[in-house]
Write a protein that holds these residues in place. Structure first.
Motif, PDB file in Angstrom:
ATOM      1  N   VAL A  26      39.614  35.112  38.713  1.00 28.11           N
ATOM      2  CA  VAL A  26      40.707  34.156  38.869  1.00 28.11           C
ATOM      3  C   VAL A  26      41.835  34.844  39.624  1.00 28.11           C
ATOM      4  O   VAL A  26      42.146  36.010  39.353  1.00 28.11           O
ATOM      5  CB  VAL A  26      41.218  33.651  37.503  1.00 28.11           C
ATOM      6  N   SER A  27      42.444  34.141  40.573  1.00 20.44           N
ATOM      7  CA  SER A  27      43.584  34.692  41.318  1.00 20.44           C
ATOM      8  C   SER A  27      44.645  33.614  41.467  1.00 20.44           C
ATOM      9  O   SER A  27      44.346  32.413  41.473  1.00 20.44           O
ATOM     10  CB  SER A  27      43.155  35.218  42.695  1.00 20.44           C
ATOM     11  N   LEU A  28      45.874  34.059  41.629  1.00 21.48           N
ATOM     12  CA  LEU A  28      47.015  33.165  41.764  1.00 21.48           C
ATOM     13  C   LEU A  28      47.344  32.967  43.235  1.00 21.48           C
ATOM     14  O   LEU A  28      47.321  33.925  44.029  1.00 21.48           O
ATOM     15  CB  LEU A  28      48.216  33.744  41.016  1.00 21.48           C
TER      16      LEU A  28
ATOM     17  N   LYS B 234      51.601  28.167  42.464  1.00 28.78           N
ATOM     18  CA  LYS B 234      51.364  26.826  41.934  1.00 28.78           C
ATOM     19  C   LYS B 234      49.921  26.577  41.538  1.00 28.78           C
ATOM     20  O   LYS B 234      49.647  25.654  40.772  1.00 28.78           O
ATOM     21  CB  LYS B 234      51.777  25.773  42.966  1.00 28.78           C
ATOM     22  N   TRP B 235      48.987  27.388  42.069  1.00 27.07           N
ATOM     23  CA  TRP B 235      47.568  27.096  41.860  1.00 27.07           C
ATOM     24  C   TRP B 235      46.826  28.340  41.386  1.00 27.07           C
ATOM     25  O   TRP B 235      47.177  29.459  41.741  1.00 27.07           O
ATOM     26  CB  TRP B 235      46.921  26.575  43.146  1.00 27.07           C
ATOM     27  N   LEU B 236      45.779  28.095  40.608  1.00 25.10           N
ATOM     28  CA  LEU B 236      44.862  29.142  40.171  1.00 25.10           C
ATOM     29  C   LEU B 236      43.509  28.903  40.840  1.00 25.10           C
ATOM     30  O   LEU B 236      42.926  27.817  40.718  1.00 25.10           O
ATOM     31  CB  LEU B 236      44.689  29.128  38.651  1.00 25.10           C
ATOM     32  N   LEU B 237      43.013  29.907  41.562  1.00 23.63           N
ATOM     33  CA  LEU B 237      41.693  29.834  42.173  1.00 23.63           C
ATOM     34  C   LEU B 237      40.698  30.467  41.214  1.00 23.63           C
ATOM     35  O   LEU B 237      40.799  31.652  40.892  1.00 23.63           O
ATOM     36  CB  LEU B 237      41.681  30.569  43.514  1.00 23.63           C
ATOM     37  N   CYS B 238      39.724  29.687  40.756  1.00 29.77           N
ATOM     38  CA  CYS B 238      38.777  30.126  39.735  1.00 29.77           C
ATOM     39  C   CYS B 238      37.368  30.136  40.310  1.00 29.77           C
ATOM     40  O   CYS B 238      36.875  29.096  40.765  1.00 29.77           O
ATOM     41  CB  CYS B 238      38.833  29.214  38.512  1.00 29.77           C
ATOM     42  N   GLN B 239      36.742  31.305  40.273  1.00 30.97           N
ATOM     43  CA  GLN B 239      35.367  31.442  40.750  1.00 30.97           C
ATOM     44  C   GLN B 239      34.418  30.995  39.645  1.00 30.97           C
ATOM     45  O   GLN B 239      34.221  31.689  38.657  1.00 30.97           O
ATOM     46  CB  GLN B 239      35.079  32.893  41.124  1.00 30.97           C
TER      47      GLN B 239
ATOM     48  N   HIS C 264      39.345  33.233  21.792  1.00 33.52           N
ATOM     49  CA  HIS C 264      38.128  33.031  22.573  1.00 33.52           C
ATOM     50  C   HIS C 264      36.891  33.219  21.699  1.00 33.52           C
ATOM     51  O   HIS C 264      36.939  33.873  20.645  1.00 33.52           O
ATOM     52  CB  HIS C 264      38.078  34.007  23.749  1.00 33.52           C
ATOM     53  N   LEU C 265      35.777  32.676  22.173  1.00 36.35           N
ATOM     54  CA  LEU C 265      34.495  32.794  21.490  1.00 36.35           C
ATOM     55  C   LEU C 265      33.518  33.678  22.253  1.00 36.35           C
ATOM     56  O   LEU C 265      32.341  33.742  21.886  1.00 36.35           O
ATOM     57  CB  LEU C 265      33.875  31.403  21.285  1.00 36.35           C
ATOM     58  N   GLY C 266      33.994  34.324  23.302  1.00 39.13           N
ATOM     59  CA  GLY C 266      33.155  35.213  24.103  1.00 39.13           C
ATOM     60  C   GLY C 266      33.989  36.316  24.716  1.00 39.13           C
ATOM     61  O   GLY C 266      35.214  36.382  24.523  1.00 39.13           O
ATOM     62  N   ALA C 267      33.344  37.205  25.447  1.00 36.01           N
ATOM     63  CA  ALA C 267      34.040  38.317  26.090  1.00 36.01           C
ATOM     64  C   ALA C 267      35.081  37.800  27.081  1.00 36.01           C
ATOM     65  O   ALA C 267      34.838  36.848  27.825  1.00 36.01           O
ATOM     66  CB  ALA C 267      33.038  39.227  26.802  1.00 36.01           C
ATOM     67  N   VAL C 268      36.250  38.444  27.110  1.00 35.81           N
ATOM     68  CA  VAL C 268      37.350  38.039  27.981  1.00 35.81           C
ATOM     69  C   VAL C 268      37.136  38.651  29.361  1.00 35.81           C
ATOM     70  O   VAL C 268      36.959  39.866  29.493  1.00 35.81           O
ATOM     71  CB  VAL C 268      38.707  38.465  27.400  1.00 35.81           C
ATOM     72  N   ASN C 269      37.149  37.815  30.404  1.00 34.74           N
ATOM     73  CA  ASN C 269      36.833  38.274  31.760  1.00 34.74           C
ATOM     74  C   ASN C 269      38.063  38.515  32.629  1.00 34.74           C
ATOM     75  O   ASN C 269      38.087  39.471  33.399  1.00 34.74           O
ATOM     76  CB  ASN C 269      35.926  37.255  32.458  1.00 34.74           C
ATOM     77  N   THR C 270      39.073  37.656  32.558  1.00 32.23           N
ATOM     78  CA  THR C 270      40.225  37.762  33.452  1.00 32.23           C
ATOM     79  C   THR C 270      41.515  37.514  32.689  1.00 32.23           C
ATOM     80  O   THR C 270      41.530  36.808  31.672  1.00 32.23           O
ATOM     81  CB  THR C 270      40.137  36.752  34.614  1.00 32.23           C
ATOM     82  N   ILE C 271      42.598  38.092  33.222  1.00 28.58           N
ATOM     83  CA  ILE C 271      43.953  37.865  32.722  1.00 28.58           C
ATOM     84  C   ILE C 271      44.843  37.640  33.939  1.00 28.58           C
ATOM     85  O   ILE C 271      44.865  38.477  34.853  1.00 28.58           O
ATOM     86  CB  ILE C 271      44.468  39.053  31.890  1.00 28.58           C
ATOM     87  N   THR C 272      45.600  36.537  33.976  1.00 23.24           N
ATOM     88  CA  THR C 272      46.454  36.195  35.112  1.00 23.24           C
ATOM     89  C   THR C 272      47.798  35.705  34.587  1.00 23.24           C
ATOM     90  O   THR C 272      47.847  34.770  33.777  1.00 23.24           O
ATOM     91  CB  THR C 272      45.811  35.097  35.980  1.00 23.24           C
ATOM     92  N   PHE C 273      48.889  36.327  35.051  1.00 26.24           N
ATOM     93  CA  PHE C 273      50.231  35.933  34.640  1.00 26.24           C
ATOM     94  C   PHE C 273      50.734  34.794  35.535  1.00 26.24           C
ATOM     95  O   PHE C 273      50.556  34.838  36.769  1.00 26.24           O
ATOM     96  CB  PHE C 273      51.194  37.118  34.714  1.00 26.24           C
ATOM     97  N   VAL C 274      51.390  33.802  34.921  1.00 27.75           N
ATOM     98  CA  VAL C 274      51.902  32.630  35.631  1.00 27.75           C
ATOM     99  C   VAL C 274      53.294  32.297  35.090  1.00 27.75           C
ATOM    100  O   VAL C 274      53.743  32.864  34.090  1.00 27.75           O
ATOM    101  CB  VAL C 274      50.957  31.409  35.461  1.00 27.75           C
ATOM    102  N   GLU C 275      53.967  31.360  35.788  1.00 32.62           N
ATOM    103  CA  GLU C 275      55.285  30.849  35.385  1.00 32.62           C
ATOM    104  C   GLU C 275      56.275  31.989  35.126  1.00 32.62           C
ATOM    105  O   GLU C 275      56.810  32.128  34.016  1.00 32.62           O
ATOM    106  CB  GLU C 275      55.160  29.944  34.154  1.00 32.62           C
TER     107      GLU C 275
END
Length: 524
Positions: A412-414, A419-424, A362-373
């Motif tokens: 971000v929430s799963l 199947k989907w990621l909800l991104c604010q 990344h090139l900026g501060a990390v805001n969210t982490i979401t596990f998938v699959e």
């Protein structure tokens, strides 16, 4: 001309056609007749296109308009839009400014010849001219500029340094690290239990769920209608809230007042325990799968692992940078990830207490982490307006998503079906990305109507997947229908930004909201 023709030529000013063919002289005769007494304008009704007169269209580009606008307010006059005359007072005189003296640059010698302060600097004065090498003319007894005493004179030749004895320690070198180490570890992380007793008559701890709570049962969710309780134990704004996994009989909250509290959602709904977690404000929290442990990260650059029941701090981890988000690996509970301000994601192992992997893209501060699959991959968002998909344990990105039209996504929430990621997004809308095989934007799903620009308001989905819920900066909670993307309703929940919202995992219509006003509200 007979009287009939004269009557046919008497037409009103608004008439658009006549039934006779007038001659040239008749067409250009002067207009006769009395003016209407109710018309005070000087323009005839047929010669106006607005109520107050006649307006003619004229094009002027923005650059020319700004030039003439500034000229009018600076000089008092400007060129009219038609280009044929001037508008304003042409003879207006601008106030003359005093000439500014040029400042002498650093290192530039003074103009000794033209300096009027000392007559001895005038070369025309043959007898009194002293030049640049004139003697000191200051007060008697004062120290001359540029002179130093013998003690202050630094020798030009470096003096030999005596070698230190072998085994001798430099005290000055050891003082700074010890002082820093002591400053970092002078905080005593502890907790205070507020309950009457830690066990009930059946030997169950206060963390164990009640027997009437049955997890895993599918149910339909509904929009809450009224407030049933308010928790006001924090002295500053709330940063995050989390329900106890699967059961929801406890609610964990972190705040800017440096503490983490856990509350009852049933019974008396009181605060059960306060964790004095960090030396500075707490940024994020995360429960383990069974809820027996949780992580907290704060602006003191520490991430701490806690025992929920005993309130004991099990481990301390620091990357010496500000942590912004923390997340357990759902499949490997001894591993957790920390997104930091220095653009990196750090992977820790609680068994060894060491860093096992670093993800740097990344090139900026990390805001969210979401596990998938099935927790084989995880998705991160950053202030650099990008989304990166990683394979867990591999420090190379699986997919990099960045578009010129994208905004930063602080939440971000799963979805419940995975199947989907909800991104604010910070452009006041919620975007949906698919998280199966191809991570693509679903352009048919966009939820808008709320205002979140500049705030990381949390976005979630109801457990049944039928609703999307988000806070806003005006203290309102919005509800959308997942299929139609239409707003189902909204609730005026708080007086400040609604930063967090969580749906109860078992109850069909219970919702918890948290705000910067320092309160947590429970809705049903």
């Amino acid at each position: 001309m007979d009287q009939l023709e004269e009557k046919q030529l008497l037409v009103g000013s608004t008439t658009t056609y006549i039934s006779v063919n007038p001659t040239y002289d008749q067409m250009y005769k002067p207009v006769k007749g009395a003016n209407a007494p109710w018309l005070g304008a000087s323009v005839a009704p047929g010669q106006r296109n607005i109520v107050t007169g006649f307006v003619q269209d004229h094009y002027m580009n923005d650059s020319m308009f700004d030039h003439q606008h500034n000229a009018y307010f600076t000089n008092g006059f400007a060129e009219s839009p038609d280009g044929m005359s001037m508008v304003g007072d042409v003879n207006h005189e601008r106030p003359k400014k005093k000439p500014r003296k040029r400042k002498r640059k650093r290192g530039e010698p003074r103009d000794l010849v033209n300096d009027p302060r000392d007559p001895k600097k005038d070369p025309s004065n043959v007898d009194g001219f002293m030049g640049t090498w004139r003697p000191y003319s200051g007060p008697v007894g004062a120290e001359k500029v540029g002179e130093r005493s013998e003690e202050e004179v630094v020798p030009a030749i470096p003096q030999p340094v005596e070698p230190k004895e072998s085994g001798a320690n430099d005290e000055e070198d050891t003082e700074v690290p010890e002082a820093k180490k002591k400053k970092l570890h002078d905080f005593n992380a502890h907790s205070v239990f507020h309950g009457e007793r830690g066990y009930d008559y059946m030997g169950r701890t206060w963390v164990d769920p009640s027997s009437h709570l049955k997890a895993g049962r599918p149910h339909e969710n509904f929009k809450p209608k009224k407030r049933v309780h308010t928790w006001a134990g924090h002295s500053k704004g709330i940063s995050a809230i989390r329900f106890f996994p699967d059961y929801g009989h406890l609610l964990l909250s972190s705040s800017m007042d440096k503490t983490v509290k856990i509350w009852e959602t049933d019974g008396q709904r009181k605060c059960m325990q306060t964790y004095h977690a960090h030396k500075k404000a707490v940024k994020d929290i995360c429960f383990s799968n069974d809820g027996r442990q949780f992580l907290s990260c704060g602006y003191d650059k520490y991430t701490r692992l806690w025992d929920t029941e005993t309130g004991q701090c099990i481990g301390e981890y620091t990357g010496h940078k500000f942590p912004y988000c923390v997340k357990f690996n759902p499949s490997r509970q001894h591993n957790f990830l920390v997104g930091q301000r220095n653009k990196k994601i750090i992977q820790w192992d609680t068994r060894s207490g060491k860093i096992t992997q670093t993800y740097d893209r990344h090139l900026g501060a990390v805001n969210t982490i979401t596990f998938v699959e099935e927790d084989r991959k995880f998705v991160t968002t950053s202030d650099d307006k990008s989304i990166i998909v990683w394979d867990f344990g591999v420090p190379v990105e699986h997919k990099y998503i960045s578009e010129p039209t994208m905004f930063s996504m602080p939440s971000v929430s799963l979805s419940p079906n995975g199947k989907w990621l909800l991104c604010q997004s910070l452009d006041n809308q919620i975007l949906v990305y698919g998280c199966k095989d191809r991570f693509r934007l679903n352009r048919k799903k966009k939820f808008s109507g709320h205002l979140t620009a500049g705030h990381g308001c949390e976005v979630i989905s109801s457990p049944d997947g039928r609703m999307v819920i988000s806070g806003s900066h005006a203290g309102e909670v919005y509800f959308w229908n997942w299929k139609t993307c239409q707003i189902m309703g909204k609730i005026k929940a708080h007086s400040d930004v609604v930063i967090g919202c969580q749906f109860h995992p078992i109850e069909s219509s219970k919702l918890a909201t948290a705000s910067w006003d320092g309160t947590i509200k429970y809705w049903d």
